[in-house]
Write an enzyme that holds these catalytic residues in place. Structure first.
Site, PDB file in Angstrom:
ATOM      1  N   CYS A 279       0.853  -1.146   0.014  1.00 33.79           N
ATOM      2  CA  CYS A 279      -0.017   0.009   0.030  1.00 33.79           C
ATOM      3  C   CYS A 279       0.970   1.332   0.050  1.00 33.79           C
ATOM      4  CB  CYS A 279      -0.925   0.013   1.279  1.00 33.79           C
ATOM      5  SG  CYS A 279      -2.378  -1.046   0.912  1.00 33.79           S
TER       6      CYS A 279
HETATM    7  P1  NAD Z   1      -4.691  -8.723  -3.616  1.00 30.80           P
HETATM    8  O1  NAD Z   1      -4.030  -8.359  -4.881  1.00 30.80           O
HETATM    9  O2  NAD Z   1      -4.461  -9.471  -2.598  1.00 30.80           O
HETATM   10  O3  NAD Z   1      -6.336  -9.241  -4.179  1.00 30.80           O
HETATM   11  C1  NAD Z   1      -6.916  -8.957  -5.341  1.00 30.80           C
HETATM   12  C2  NAD Z   1      -7.832  -9.796  -5.985  1.00 30.80           C
HETATM   13  O4  NAD Z   1      -8.544  -9.661  -6.888  1.00 30.80           O
HETATM   14  C3  NAD Z   1      -7.006 -11.156  -6.483  1.00 30.80           C
HETATM   15  O5  NAD Z   1      -7.217 -12.305  -5.551  1.00 30.80           O
HETATM   16  C4  NAD Z   1      -7.474 -11.241  -7.855  1.00 30.80           C
HETATM   17  O6  NAD Z   1      -7.423 -12.202  -8.395  1.00 30.80           O
HETATM   18  C5  NAD Z   1      -8.749 -10.443  -7.849  1.00 30.80           C
HETATM   19  N1  NAD Z   1      -9.355 -10.033  -9.007  1.00 30.80           N
HETATM   20  C6  NAD Z   1      -8.669  -9.483  -9.975  1.00 30.80           C
HETATM   21  N2  NAD Z   1      -9.721  -9.032 -10.907  1.00 30.80           N
HETATM   22  C7  NAD Z   1     -10.895  -9.593 -10.600  1.00 30.80           C
HETATM   23  C8  NAD Z   1     -12.020  -9.559 -11.182  1.00 30.80           C
HETATM   24  N3  NAD Z   1     -12.548  -9.062 -12.230  1.00 30.80           N
HETATM   25  N4  NAD Z   1     -13.262 -10.193 -10.490  1.00 30.80           N
HETATM   26  C9  NAD Z   1     -13.005 -10.815  -9.314  1.00 30.80           C
HETATM   27  N5  NAD Z   1     -11.802 -10.823  -8.715  1.00 30.80           N
HETATM   28  C10 NAD Z   1     -10.713 -10.258  -9.352  1.00 30.80           C
HETATM   29  O7  NAD Z   1      -5.161  -7.209  -3.373  1.00 30.80           O
HETATM   30  P2  NAD Z   1      -5.398  -6.484  -1.945  1.00 30.80           P
HETATM   31  O8  NAD Z   1      -4.099  -6.488  -1.218  1.00 30.80           O
HETATM   32  O9  NAD Z   1      -6.554  -7.170  -1.274  1.00 30.80           O
HETATM   33  O10 NAD Z   1      -5.844  -5.123  -2.185  1.00 30.80           O
HETATM   34  C11 NAD Z   1      -7.259  -4.663  -3.033  1.00 30.80           C
HETATM   35  C12 NAD Z   1      -7.254  -3.205  -2.936  1.00 30.80           C
HETATM   36  O11 NAD Z   1      -7.369  -2.949  -1.484  1.00 30.80           O
HETATM   37  C13 NAD Z   1      -6.261  -2.376  -3.543  1.00 30.80           C
HETATM   38  O12 NAD Z   1      -6.867  -1.168  -4.068  1.00 30.80           O
HETATM   39  C14 NAD Z   1      -5.412  -2.013  -2.156  1.00 30.80           C
HETATM   40  O13 NAD Z   1      -4.762  -0.939  -2.469  1.00 30.80           O
HETATM   41  C15 NAD Z   1      -6.432  -1.922  -1.215  1.00 30.80           C
HETATM   42  N6  NAD Z   1      -6.092  -1.918   0.070  1.00 30.80           N
HETATM   43  C16 NAD Z   1      -5.063  -3.020   0.402  1.00 30.80           C
HETATM   44  C17 NAD Z   1      -4.680  -3.159   1.943  1.00 30.80           C
HETATM   45  C18 NAD Z   1      -3.644  -4.179   2.285  1.00 30.80           C
HETATM   46  O14 NAD Z   1      -3.195  -4.285   3.130  1.00 30.80           O
HETATM   47  N7  NAD Z   1      -3.495  -5.195   1.250  1.00 30.80           N
HETATM   48  C19 NAD Z   1      -5.165  -2.367   2.741  1.00 30.80           C
HETATM   49  C20 NAD Z   1      -6.146  -1.228   2.595  1.00 30.80           C
HETATM   50  C21 NAD Z   1      -6.670  -1.350   1.279  1.00 30.80           C
END
Ligand code: NAD
Length: 444
Positions: A279
């Protein structure tokens, strides 16, 4: 409430498991069939404290995973978008968000009732109203505000503490295009009593997330810049400087009974080998790019990124005090994950440090209680990954601590037993400087 979540990564899965635990009927959707199958078996595809317990308790009853986004949307009242929003080197990459919006929009075309779509992914201000809403409207042939609502609900969880952060949040931001969209979000969070809520528009909700992450990143780079100056001047210990800073009333308020409160934000006012994770670097970079595109250069945040990119170099400055060359030296890394209690190595400072050590010809061993699997994907056989802390320390010429895993508090005791202790570079200022013989620390 019936909820569908597109994207079952860290945020989507934790959100899904926690909302199910709170009593909602949740369908998690992902495009990754292995992930979906793993979750439906009650297993977590990621390492996160307490997640497996939650999955086992709720899977098959209030929680399920599927590849079928259309069916999940049609059978829910509210859909969260929690897909990734990477930084592509030039700007935020909204490909996954756009694709998710298209799929949801197409499903909405066939849905009779009102539905609310909420962006939970971190997206630059203006995205929900300017990108997601038009795609939903176009793909569904329906009108926002009348046939469907659109909201933005940033997520503030920290990996490693994700379940407790989600179950016991400090704030809930309810962004929406209208009160009806915000009301739907408020209903989703109804089981979270006594948490401060902020109702606002979508762009403000998006900006709140960037403001939070930018502040944390700024505090870290601020501490590191001071640490580097202190080290160059000499005779200054940044850990003591920060202690002195923390004791100020603003950072260490005194209650009427005289007790002092130590706000968690003080942990970001500490020097180290730099911030990483999925992030902070990507969000700060995305906001800088968005500022540039909008005609407002983000000069302070650019400096925050530049300082951070150079910070792993401090480890090598300290190693160079003892080794004119690292060729053939056995160097052990303690910690590979970007922070403790997670296996996530995305943007971890351990990556540039390990790469630089390998490029210098060092023989690199590494120990991390959770991230060995991730490290193998990145480095293959280039690193000798050990199963125990003892193994990593054995025979090392130098040891570099990169991640604050609690287990590393044992290091002084283990090194005290060695006849020829290695040089110890504390990249997090985690250990007492007097507790080790050949101790070097950032900003010391
Ligand atoms: P991640 O990469 O772990 O997960 C994303 C998931 O989305 C993957 O499993 C992927 O296969 C799936 N995906 C992609 N396209 C898709 C679609 N069309 N339909 C269904 N699934 C689909 O990402 P994350 O770490 O969970 O982050 C997600 C969002 O949350 C980002 O914007 C990130 O900035 C935000 N965020 C993350 C955190 C953190 O600590 N990881 C904290 C706050 C906010």
């Amino acid at each position: 409430m019936k909820v569908s979540i597109l994207g079952t990564g860290y945020v989507g899965l934790v959100t899904g498991a926690c909302l199910a635990e709170k009593g909602h009927q949740v369908t998690c959707v992902d495009v990754d069939a292995t992930k979906v199958a793993t979750i439906n078996h009650g297993e977590a595809p990621i390492y996160e404290n307490g997640l497996t317990d939650l999955l086992r308790r709720n899977i098959g009853s209030r929680l399920r995973a599927t590849l079928d986004a259309r069916e999940a949307v049609l059978n829910s009242d509210l859909t969260l978008i929690a897909v990734g929003t990477p930084f592509d080197g030039a700007r935020i990459d909204l490909t996954y968000v756009e694709e998710a919006a298209r799929v949801i929009g197409k499903a909405l075309a066939d849905k009779a009732g009102y539905h609310v779509v909420v962006v939970k992914s971190t997206v630059v201000p203006g995205t929900t109203d300017g990108v997601v809403l038009p795609i939903l409207a176009q793909a569904s042939g329906k009108r926002a505000g009348r046939d469907f609502g659109v909201g933005m609900n940033p997520e503030f969880l920290t990996e490693g503490e994700a379940i407790s952060d989600f179950m016991d949040p400090d704030r809930i931001v309810l962004g929406g295009i209208d009160p009806r969209s915000q009301d739907a979000l408020a209903a989703l969070y109804e089981p979270f009593a006594d948490v401060p809520r902020l109702r606002t528009n979508n762009s403000t909700a998006e900006m709140i997330k960037y403001a939070s992450n930018s502040l944390l990143a700024t505090m870290i780079s601020f501490s590191n810049e001071l640490a580097n100056l202190g080290a160059a001047i000499g005779g200054i210990d940044i850990a003591e400087v920060m202690q002195g800073l923390h004791l100020g009333r603003y950072l260490n308020p005194m209650l009427p009974d005289g007790t002092r409160v130590v706000p968690a934000i003080n942990t970001f006012l500490m020097a180290g080998c730099g911030f990483g994770g999925s992030c902070l670097p990507k969000d700060v970079n995305a906001l800088i790019a968005h500022g540039r595109a909008t005609g407002v250069p983000m000069q302070l945040l650019q400096a925050v990124i530049d300082i951070n990119a150079a910070q792993p170099g401090q480890v090598f400055r300290l190693l160079a005090k003892h080794f004119p060359s690292l060729r053939g030296k056995r160097v052990s890394l303690l910690g590979l994950a970007f922070r403790p209690d997670t296996n996530d190595m995305r943007e971890s400072p351990a990556i540039p440090i390990a790469r630089h050590l390998l490029a210098e010809g060092a023989a690199v061993a590494a120990y991390d209680p959770a991230a060995s699997g991730e490290a193998r994907k990145i480095f293959g056989e280039q690193l000798r990954l050990t199963d125990t802390l003892e193994d990593a320390l054995r025979g090392a010429d130098a040891v570099v601590l990169v991640t604050r895993w609690k287990e590393f508090l044992r290091v002084p005791e283990l090194l005290a037993r060695m006849d020829a202790p290695p040089v110890f570079v504390d990249g997090r200022r985690m250990l007492e400087k007097g507790a080790l013989k050949r101790y070097e620390g950032i900003g010391l």
